[in-house]
Design a protein around this motif. Sequence first.
Motif, PDB file in Angstrom:
ATOM      1  N   ASP A  47      44.127  48.643  28.995  1.00  0.00           N
ATOM      2  CA  ASP A  47      43.244  47.539  29.360  1.00  0.00           C
ATOM      3  C   ASP A  47      43.656  46.250  28.656  1.00  0.00           C
ATOM      4  O   ASP A  47      43.661  45.171  29.264  1.00  0.00           O
ATOM      5  N   ARG A  62      37.080  44.917  38.161  1.00  0.00           N
ATOM      6  CA  ARG A  62      36.604  43.667  37.545  1.00  0.00           C
ATOM      7  C   ARG A  62      36.964  42.459  38.405  1.00  0.00           C
ATOM      8  O   ARG A  62      36.140  41.558  38.616  1.00  0.00           O
ATOM      9  N   SER A  99      34.380  39.833  40.622  1.00  0.00           N
ATOM     10  CA  SER A  99      34.292  38.397  40.352  1.00  0.00           C
ATOM     11  C   SER A  99      34.155  37.590  41.634  1.00  0.00           C
ATOM     12  O   SER A  99      33.612  36.476  41.624  1.00  0.00           O
ATOM     13  N   ARG A 121      40.339  49.910  36.678  1.00  0.00           N
ATOM     14  CA  ARG A 121      39.284  49.107  36.036  1.00  0.00           C
ATOM     15  C   ARG A 121      39.541  47.610  36.231  1.00  0.00           C
ATOM     16  O   ARG A 121      38.605  46.827  36.448  1.00  0.00           O
TER      17      ARG A 121
END
Length: 338
Positions: free
Chosen positions: A122, A158, A162, A154
């Motif tokens: 990440d 995300r 958005s 992930r």
Amino acid sequence: MSSGRPVLSVLGELIIDLLPDPVAGADLDGAAARYVARPGGNALNVAVAAGRLGVPVRLLARLGTGPMAAGLRRHVERSGVDPAGLVVAGEPVSLAVVGLGPDGSPDYGFHVLGAADWQWTDDELAAVLPAGTAVLHVGSISSWTPPGCEAIARLVERVAASGRTLVSVDPNIRPMLTGGPAGTALGNTPADVRARLDRLLSRADIVKVSAEDLAWLEPEALDDLDAAALRWAARGAALVLLTDGGSPLRVARPGRPLLHRKPPQVDVVDTVGAGDSLAAGLFAGLLGAGVTTRAQLEELPDDRLLPIVDDAALVAALNCTRAGAAPPTREELAAARR
């Protein structure tokens, strides 16, 4: 990436393709007498093709160790791709040995166990994704191979949440790595790969899928590719392109009639990188038309979308006239249009 223009970010693997040299012929046993090493991999090919078309593009990839690493970096930089997304990694570079069928279609033998491409974290992804990303393209082996595929999923979730970036997914299935001894060594089973792809596809705005992919994902879909394209569009993507070699390209959008586009006819050397070049051509056209959000893509009328698709098919066709993944420049594309 300081131009202020919308950026295409391409996330995936770097692979060295060992291609048979047609000039050298075959040895006494019928095997290729000589191989030529060329930069490859879905992400690298898409980024390079986009860079040659003049698109602001950053390649997000883990650059492994070994004598090929420096050449991969130079290939990225020479093609106008922003190398700031390259993460220097301690694991080896992936390798693919390529065989070519009579029609130029490739067959792959992979040497990828423990390679750099599958180890994303990440923190690494957060550090290299540019703020101006208008399109994030993911797919191929890195998107469904652990442990890094979890970090990629992930990130996609995300970014999709958005609402500021188009998400593109290309399954780009490599059956020998989805199961069996090679797949098991990588941590892949067919069920796992399908589940990981479903997670990505559920967030995708754009999907490029090939008939070859469907042969593994949904073998029954090959009986009716038109229905398959419409069904994939109904899964949630705003645009689905279903490719089928030299046969008509299917363009599917939710709630709209299915469209067919015949690709240009060219003298094919091989088809390595054709689908990647098509994807890059599509992104170049969409960004050139100012399409950077889901709403803009949904509102784009067919009479503006189809010339973009036709240009993308021409980019792919020109790539096929040369050995390996060798997409055209913007100038070469313009000349071919004329």
